[in-house]
Design an enzyme around this catalytic site. Structure first.
Site, PDB file in Angstrom:
ATOM      1  N   ARG A   1     -23.932 -30.945  86.868  1.00 21.79           N
ATOM      2  CA  ARG A   1     -25.100 -30.492  87.798  1.00 21.79           C
ATOM      3  C   ARG A   1     -24.816 -31.126  89.197  1.00 21.79           C
ATOM      4  NH1 ARG A   1     -28.574 -33.864  83.447  1.00 21.79           N
ATOM      5  NH2 ARG A   1     -30.167 -33.920  85.291  1.00 21.79           N
TER       6      ARG A   1
ATOM      7  N   ARG B   1     -33.552 -24.637  94.800  1.00 19.21           N
ATOM      8  CA  ARG B   1     -32.407 -25.403  94.510  1.00 19.21           C
ATOM      9  C   ARG B   1     -31.132 -24.426  94.937  1.00 19.21           C
ATOM     10  NH1 ARG B   1     -33.925 -28.517  89.963  1.00 19.21           N
ATOM     11  NH2 ARG B   1     -32.341 -29.895  89.236  1.00 19.21           N
TER      12      ARG B   1
ATOM     13  N   ARG C   1     -32.716 -36.474  77.000  1.00 22.96           N
ATOM     14  CA  ARG C   1     -32.606 -35.208  77.443  1.00 22.96           C
ATOM     15  C   ARG C   1     -30.988 -34.561  77.075  1.00 22.96           C
ATOM     16  NH1 ARG C   1     -34.697 -34.391  83.638  1.00 22.96           N
ATOM     17  NH2 ARG C   1     -32.602 -33.162  83.663  1.00 22.96           N
TER      18      ARG C   1
ATOM     19  N   ARG D   1     -30.997 -42.602  81.118  1.00 28.52           N
ATOM     20  CA  ARG D   1     -32.366 -42.207  81.259  1.00 28.52           C
ATOM     21  C   ARG D   1     -33.080 -41.886  79.597  1.00 28.52           C
ATOM     22  NH1 ARG D   1     -33.509 -37.648  84.974  1.00 28.52           N
ATOM     23  NH2 ARG D   1     -31.707 -36.819  84.223  1.00 28.52           N
TER      24      ARG D   1
HETATM   25  P1  AP5 Z   1     -35.534 -39.386  87.453  1.00 26.70           P
HETATM   26  O1  AP5 Z   1     -36.652 -39.927  88.212  1.00 26.70           O
HETATM   27  O2  AP5 Z   1     -35.622 -38.979  86.093  1.00 26.70           O
HETATM   28  O3  AP5 Z   1     -34.545 -38.541  88.572  1.00 26.70           O
HETATM   29  P2  AP5 Z   1     -34.592 -37.123  88.901  1.00 26.70           P
HETATM   30  O4  AP5 Z   1     -34.144 -36.727  90.372  1.00 26.70           O
HETATM   31  O5  AP5 Z   1     -35.924 -36.660  88.480  1.00 26.70           O
HETATM   32  O6  AP5 Z   1     -33.542 -36.604  87.848  1.00 26.70           O
HETATM   33  P3  AP5 Z   1     -33.537 -35.145  86.948  1.00 26.70           P
HETATM   34  O7  AP5 Z   1     -32.187 -35.150  86.403  1.00 26.70           O
HETATM   35  O8  AP5 Z   1     -34.615 -34.931  86.475  1.00 26.70           O
HETATM   36  O9  AP5 Z   1     -33.289 -34.320  88.303  1.00 26.70           O
HETATM   37  P4  AP5 Z   1     -32.369 -32.717  87.829  1.00 26.70           P
HETATM   38  O10 AP5 Z   1     -32.665 -32.271  89.310  1.00 26.70           O
HETATM   39  O11 AP5 Z   1     -30.985 -32.900  87.519  1.00 26.70           O
HETATM   40  O12 AP5 Z   1     -33.193 -32.003  86.834  1.00 26.70           O
HETATM   41  P5  AP5 Z   1     -34.449 -31.154  86.573  1.00 26.70           P
HETATM   42  O13 AP5 Z   1     -35.403 -31.768  85.803  1.00 26.70           O
HETATM   43  O14 AP5 Z   1     -35.264 -30.892  87.964  1.00 26.70           O
HETATM   44  O15 AP5 Z   1     -34.412 -40.681  87.259  1.00 26.70           O
HETATM   45  C1  AP5 Z   1     -33.467 -40.931  86.826  1.00 26.70           C
HETATM   46  C2  AP5 Z   1     -32.919 -41.948  85.846  1.00 26.70           C
HETATM   47  O16 AP5 Z   1     -32.894 -43.278  86.842  1.00 26.70           O
HETATM   48  C3  AP5 Z   1     -34.128 -42.672  85.212  1.00 26.70           C
HETATM   49  O17 AP5 Z   1     -33.870 -43.104  83.933  1.00 26.70           O
HETATM   50  C4  AP5 Z   1     -35.029 -43.575  86.036  1.00 26.70           C
HETATM   51  O18 AP5 Z   1     -35.686 -44.493  85.119  1.00 26.70           O
HETATM   52  C5  AP5 Z   1     -34.018 -44.058  86.605  1.00 26.70           C
HETATM   53  N1  AP5 Z   1     -34.493 -44.568  87.909  1.00 26.70           N
HETATM   54  C6  AP5 Z   1     -35.048 -43.863  88.922  1.00 26.70           C
HETATM   55  N2  AP5 Z   1     -35.224 -44.493  89.985  1.00 26.70           N
HETATM   56  C7  AP5 Z   1     -34.823 -45.540  90.099  1.00 26.70           C
HETATM   57  C8  AP5 Z   1     -34.623 -46.762  91.212  1.00 26.70           C
HETATM   58  N3  AP5 Z   1     -35.074 -46.659  92.130  1.00 26.70           N
HETATM   59  N4  AP5 Z   1     -33.659 -47.509  90.662  1.00 26.70           N
HETATM   60  C9  AP5 Z   1     -33.038 -47.743  89.263  1.00 26.70           C
HETATM   61  N5  AP5 Z   1     -33.162 -46.700  88.539  1.00 26.70           N
HETATM   62  C10 AP5 Z   1     -34.006 -45.698  88.834  1.00 26.70           C
HETATM   63  O19 AP5 Z   1     -33.876 -29.849  86.226  1.00 26.70           O
HETATM   64  C11 AP5 Z   1     -33.156 -29.796  84.810  1.00 26.70           C
HETATM   65  C12 AP5 Z   1     -32.581 -28.638  84.754  1.00 26.70           C
HETATM   66  O20 AP5 Z   1     -33.665 -27.218  84.610  1.00 26.70           O
HETATM   67  C13 AP5 Z   1     -31.387 -27.963  85.752  1.00 26.70           C
HETATM   68  O21 AP5 Z   1     -30.207 -28.374  85.435  1.00 26.70           O
HETATM   69  C14 AP5 Z   1     -31.744 -26.292  85.526  1.00 26.70           C
HETATM   70  O22 AP5 Z   1     -31.043 -25.973  84.515  1.00 26.70           O
HETATM   71  C15 AP5 Z   1     -32.966 -26.287  85.509  1.00 26.70           C
HETATM   72  N6  AP5 Z   1     -33.827 -26.116  86.777  1.00 26.70           N
HETATM   73  C16 AP5 Z   1     -34.671 -26.883  87.411  1.00 26.70           C
HETATM   74  N7  AP5 Z   1     -35.128 -26.467  88.536  1.00 26.70           N
HETATM   75  C17 AP5 Z   1     -34.433 -25.386  88.761  1.00 26.70           C
HETATM   76  C18 AP5 Z   1     -34.334 -24.442  89.757  1.00 26.70           C
HETATM   77  N8  AP5 Z   1     -35.187 -24.558  90.716  1.00 26.70           N
HETATM   78  N9  AP5 Z   1     -33.398 -23.410  89.855  1.00 26.70           N
HETATM   79  C19 AP5 Z   1     -32.911 -23.126  88.676  1.00 26.70           C
HETATM   80  N10 AP5 Z   1     -32.614 -23.766  87.610  1.00 26.70           N
HETATM   81  C20 AP5 Z   1     -33.490 -24.971  87.532  1.00 26.70           C
END
Ligand code: AP5
Length: 222
Positions: free
Chosen positions: A169, A94, A158, A129
């Protein structure tokens, strides 16, 4: 050997649908799904040292410090199941420095998928979500509603899914996206993520099948 497991990275803005596509990819390709967001949320709910450190950053919509996340990911990637079945890395790297960490360890994917979704859609997706704490499945109140009343009653939100935190974000994602994609430009595949999840998956599936086919060819011709 012709049995070279597939290695995939999936990227895209917050709520672009990474987790949703990963559920479908795992069903079809049997890869080990490694989501840094899921791993961190599990540490937070278990109240571990990592979780306690990560919590503030996550709840503020900021990145958790690299060293915490990188140690967690490299440990998970080196486990036997990931080596045997192949892996699907979601939410990492990231930042440019995270991409560099993997390059230094010679950990490279076969394909780098980027889900492309307009900003205004992302905010709506985050706000609607819901997660099922029992199965880990991702829902959306309007777009992808739960199958039963029983599931609906146990869904959770969340803490980082408020409009204000989503915007933060998204800003952080945009600041980092270019520098990361430069590392993977030769294997990067953009997919239009602003369509129903089954349609998005059709494209993702064909990209992964193609990458798999190319691996077999290289392995048998060499
Ligand atoms: P969903 O599938 O949940 O989307 P996503 O891309 O997985 O979204 P995230 O919010 O989980 O990604 P993120 O990158 O912000 O968070 P992460 O957990 O990695 O879909 C979203 C919504 O849309 C759902 O309601 C779904 O049902 C709907 N949807 C899906 N597809 C659809 C479609 N085609 N049509 C309509 N609706 C649809 O990270 C969280 C936190 O962890 C970060 O902010 C950070 O603090 C930390 N973190 C994680 N990884 C790192 C890293 N590598 N380095 C540092 N910090 C990190």
């Amino acid at each position: 050997s012709t049995n070279q497991p597939l290695k995939v990275m999936i990227s895209g803005a917050p709520a672009s649908g990474k987790g949703t596509q990963c559920e479908l990819i795992v069903q079809k390709f049997g890869l080990v799904h490694i989501s840094t967001g899921d791993l961190l949320r599990a540490e937070v709910s278990a109240g571990t040292e990592i979780g306690n450190k990560a919590k503030e950053f996550m709840n503020a919509g900021q990145l958790v410090p690299d060293e915490i996340v990188t140690a967690m990911v490299t440990a998970r990637l080196s486990r036997e199941d990931a080596k045997e079945k192949g892996w699907l890395l979601d939410g990492y790297p990231r930042s440019f420095s995270q991409a560099e960490s993997l390059e230094k360890l010679k950990i490279r994917p076969d394909v780098y998928v980027v889900l492309d979704v307009p900003d205004e859609i992302l905010i709506d997706r985050c706000i609607g979500r819901k997660l099922d704490p029992v199965t880990g499945k991702i829902y959306h109140l309007k777009n992808i509603p739960p199958e039963t009343e029983e599931i609906k009653a146990r869904l959770v939100t969340r803490p980082d899914d408020t409009e204000e935190k989503v915007k933060s974000r998204l800003d952080i994602y945009k600041q980092n996206a270019k520098s990361i994609s430069s590392t993977y430009s030769n294997i990067m595949k953009k997919v239009d993520g602003n369509r129903p999840k089954e349609m998005v998956f059709k494209d993702v599936e064909s990209l992964l099948s193609q990458a798999k086919g190319e691996k077999v060819k290289t392995a048998t011709s060499g």
